[in-house]
Design a protein around this motif. Structure first.
Motif, short mmCIF file in Angstrom:
data_model
loop_
_atom_site.label_atom_id
_atom_site.label_comp_id
_atom_site.label_asym_id
_atom_site.label_seq_id
_atom_site.Cartn_x
_atom_site.Cartn_y
_atom_site.Cartn_z
N THR A 174 76.59 -0.18 -9.57
CA THR A 174 76.62 0.66 -8.37
C THR A 174 77.95 1.42 -8.21
O THR A 174 77.96 2.51 -7.68
N HIS A 175 79.06 0.79 -8.66
CA HIS A 175 80.36 1.47 -8.62
C HIS A 175 81.35 0.73 -9.49
O HIS A 175 81.04 -0.33 -10.02
N GLY A 176 82.57 1.27 -9.63
CA GLY A 176 83.49 0.79 -10.66
C GLY A 176 84.44 -0.33 -10.26
O GLY A 176 85.39 -0.59 -10.99
N HIS A 177 84.20 -1.00 -9.14
CA HIS A 177 85.09 -2.12 -8.77
C HIS A 177 84.85 -3.32 -9.67
O HIS A 177 83.73 -3.58 -10.10
N GLU A 178 85.94 -4.11 -9.87
CA GLU A 178 85.87 -5.27 -10.77
C GLU A 178 84.80 -6.28 -10.33
O GLU A 178 84.20 -6.93 -11.17
N ASP A 179 84.60 -6.42 -9.02
CA ASP A 179 83.61 -7.41 -8.58
C ASP A 179 82.17 -6.93 -8.83
O ASP A 179 81.21 -7.63 -8.53
N HIS A 180 82.05 -5.73 -9.43
CA HIS A 180 80.71 -5.21 -9.78
C HIS A 180 80.55 -4.91 -11.28
O HIS A 180 79.43 -4.93 -11.78
N ILE A 181 81.65 -4.61 -11.97
CA ILE A 181 81.52 -4.29 -13.41
C ILE A 181 82.25 -5.30 -14.31
O ILE A 181 82.02 -5.34 -15.51
N ASN A 189 79.45 6.27 0.36
CA ASN A 189 80.89 6.40 0.50
C ASN A 189 81.51 5.01 0.50
O ASN A 189 81.01 4.09 1.14
N HIS A 190 82.59 4.85 -0.31
CA HIS A 190 83.20 3.52 -0.46
C HIS A 190 84.67 3.74 -0.84
O HIS A 190 85.12 4.89 -0.93
N SER A 191 85.41 2.66 -1.10
CA SER A 191 86.84 2.80 -1.41
C SER A 191 87.10 3.14 -2.88
O SER A 191 88.20 2.90 -3.38
N GLY A 203 74.50 -1.27 -2.45
CA GLY A 203 75.79 -1.45 -3.12
C GLY A 203 76.85 -1.65 -2.05
O GLY A 203 76.53 -2.00 -0.90
N ASP A 204 78.12 -1.42 -2.39
CA ASP A 204 79.18 -1.47 -1.37
C ASP A 204 79.23 -0.10 -0.72
O ASP A 204 79.22 0.92 -1.41
N PHE A 205 79.31 -0.06 0.59
CA PHE A 205 79.32 1.26 1.23
C PHE A 205 79.93 1.20 2.62
O PHE A 205 80.10 0.13 3.21
#
Ligand SMILES: [Zn+2]
Ligand SMILES: [Zn+2]
Length: 561
Positions: free
Chosen positions: A83-90, A151-153, A173-175
């Motif tokens: 869903t996005h490139g943060h470590e807790d997701h990839i 929209n996320h950080s 995802g995170d948003f």
């Protein structure tokens, strides 16, 4: 780790036409997000992230989701959606790809670029990438996917709608719902509404800030605070933030440009990620602002800005080393300003305050979340979640991404808006969507998998318990030689300790009781080494507990000679 729900059993076979959702991480902690969707014997995975260890995990580098539940079925995986490139997701993706290297990876341009550099570090080649963007629709086996801007950080985050014969799932995802984001890319509520019109059968929503009332403030609201810090600072400015927070770095670059300062990045992940973000156009570097760290050192302090990793107090990070004054080229000085432009992830408080104190010791002024509005969260607060439920009007809700208290709070919000069915599940709790109704179907194993150096999954909870005891209580070894014929002590006991007492003579008073206890054990007819060692452990354990109020690790060694 024991299962949070021992009362549940292995789920029955998934009814035909049903969708099974198995969270392997992220439901019960903020980290290691990974959810498996099963339909018609095919699997789709959403996210594959890591959890960062706490003080109670000494020596552990990373914590992964437990792949056990799908390990025998990896050939049925149609795709992994990031869903996005943060470590807790990839972050755990390289470890999954080690088990099956050709799982198709699906994500936005920036997400896959950040993942790509990670895969190269792990020397994984020949991976299969599908770059998608908001509005795209693409099918993998029975899973028809549609992507929605959120929209996320971190830029380029996506929600995903998953259509199967069992109905439609929408995963946020995170948003958050910043209405004035720096890049103008807002969470696409019109798409949420359109999907809601079509009928969202199951809505998976980010719970991180469900306990926070109201709305998460706009990113732009911190710009004046950053500007004031730049205005007031007479010397060097060091900013610490997440190495993936492109928009925060953008704000710092813009402020530096406005105040005629130059900027250098410190920390490998910061240098790498910002190069990727710049190359892809997500980060716009004002002309002449960015310089090499070595060139920066030639400038007067009032012209210098450093952007560094380590905002969570990570001991090996650039900021921690700066705070301890053992960084290679950044030497903190009286009058420097340090700006911690990040959230404080639960569990990291002690480490962060240690760093702040370290910086303050050298006379730096530390500006952080506790004394100025220098950070806003990347996650939707309660008000935003209520809007989402009212817009989407889902039939079922499964709160995700949070500790149990966050997910419970999120569930309450969903119920308050009239969502007919809300299921709160933790890692390893299997949820089936059958005939439009979601319900708990059972459980699968999903313990913590520890990465320690190059070993993955070899370190167990009991190893960590040993490490904690060693770290907190110390270690006592007792060596005794007994006569193999008579069973009498012929040499020793020799007692050594580490992390316990200054002087080994402390143990003199326990030597005779050890010998007496061994004699008694032998007299009772127990002569094998294991039983004699247990006797030694018991006597020494009771003595240290009574006289020193300690519970060190005790290693008895009984040698028969
Ligand atoms: Zn995130
Ligand atoms: Zn996350």
């Amino acid at each position: 780790m024991s299962h949070p729900h021992p009362e549940l059993s292995t789920p029955a076979a998934l009814p035909k036409g049903g969708l099974r959702i198995t969270p392997l991480g992220g439901l019960g902690e903020v980290g290691r997000n990974m959810t498996v969707f099963e339909y018609d014997d095919r699997l789709l995975i959403v996210d594959c992230g890591v959890l960062f260890p706490e003080d109670s995990h000494p020596g552990v580098d990373l914590i992964l989701p437990d792949f056990d539940a799908i390990r025998d079925r990896l050939d049925q995986v149609e795709a992994l959606v990031l869903t996005h490139g943060h470590e807790d997701h990839i972050g755990a993706t390289p470890y999954l790809l080690r088990e099956r290297g050709d799982i198709p990876l699906v994500g936005s341009e920036l997400t896959l670029a950040l993942l790509g550099s990670k895969l190269r570090e792990h020397r994984l080649k020949e991976t299969v990438h599908h770059v998608v963007k908001e509005g795209d629709r693409i099918s993998f086996g029975p899973f028809d996917l549609e992507f929605v801007a959120v929209n996320h950080s971190i830029p380029d985050a996506l929600a995903v709608a998953i259509r199967t014969g069992a109905g439609m799932v929408l995963h946020t995802g995170d948003f958050k719902m910043d209405q004035l984001p720096l890049d103008g890319r807002i969470t696409d509520l019109r798409a949420f509404a359109r999907l809601g019109e079509e009928g969202v059968d199951l809505f998976l929503t980010d719970s991180t800030n469900a306990e926070t009332p109201g709305f998460t403030p706009a990113e732009k609201s911190i710009t004046p605070v950053i500007d004031r810090v730049f205005h007031e600072s007479q010397q060097r400015i060091i900013v610490a933030c997440f190495a993936s927070h492109v928009h925060r770095v953008q704000q710092i670059l813009d402020a530096a440009y406005a105040h005629e300062r130059q900027v250098a990045y410190v920390g490998r992940s910061m240098v790498r990620n910002m190069a990727i973000a710049r190359d892809l156009g997500y980060l716009k570097v004002p002309p002449g602002v960015l310089v090499d760290t070595k060139d920066l050192a030639d400038l007067p302090p009032e012209r210098q800005v450093l952007i560094s990793t380590g905002s969570q107090g990570e001991p090996m990070s650039a900021l921690s080393r700066i705070a301890q004054r053992n960084h290679n080229f950044v030497h903190i000085e009286e009058g420097d300003t340090v700006l911690l432009a990040s959230s404080l992830i639960p569990g990291n408080e002690n480490a962060v305050y240690r760093v702040i104190n370290g910086l303050a010791r050298w006379g730096a002024k530390v500006v952080h979340k506790g004394n100025a509005l220098v950070h806003v969260s990347g996650h939707a607060s309660a008000g935003e979640l209520l809007y989402c439920y009212n817009i989407v009007k889902p039939k079922n809700v499964l709160p995700v991404h949070g500790e149990i208290r966050h997910m419970r709070a999120n569930a309450d919000l969903a119920r308050a808006t009239g969502v007919p069915n809300v299921v709160v599940a933790e890692d390893g709790v299997v949820v089936d969507l059958v005939d439009g109704v979601a319900s708990v179907a059972g459980k699968v194993d999903c313990g913590y998998v520890f990465v320690d150096g190059s070993s993955v999954g070899d370190i167990t909870e009991s190893d960590l318990k040993d490490r904690r005891i060693l770290g907190e209580e110390g270690f006592i070894s007792v060596i005794v030689v007994v006569d193999s014929v008579t069973g009498k002590v012929s040499s020793g006991p020799e007692i050594h300790a580490r992390g316990f007492a200054e002087d080994d003579s402390t143990f003199d008073e326990i030597k005779q009781p050890i010998c007496d206890a061994l004699d008694r054990t032998v007299a009772e007819g127990n002569t094998d080494a294991y039983q004699l060692q247990q006797t030694v452990r018991r006597v020494v354990g009771r003595w240290v507990s009574n006289t020193h109020r300690r519970r060190p690790m005790i290693i008895p060694v009984v040698i028969e000679a």
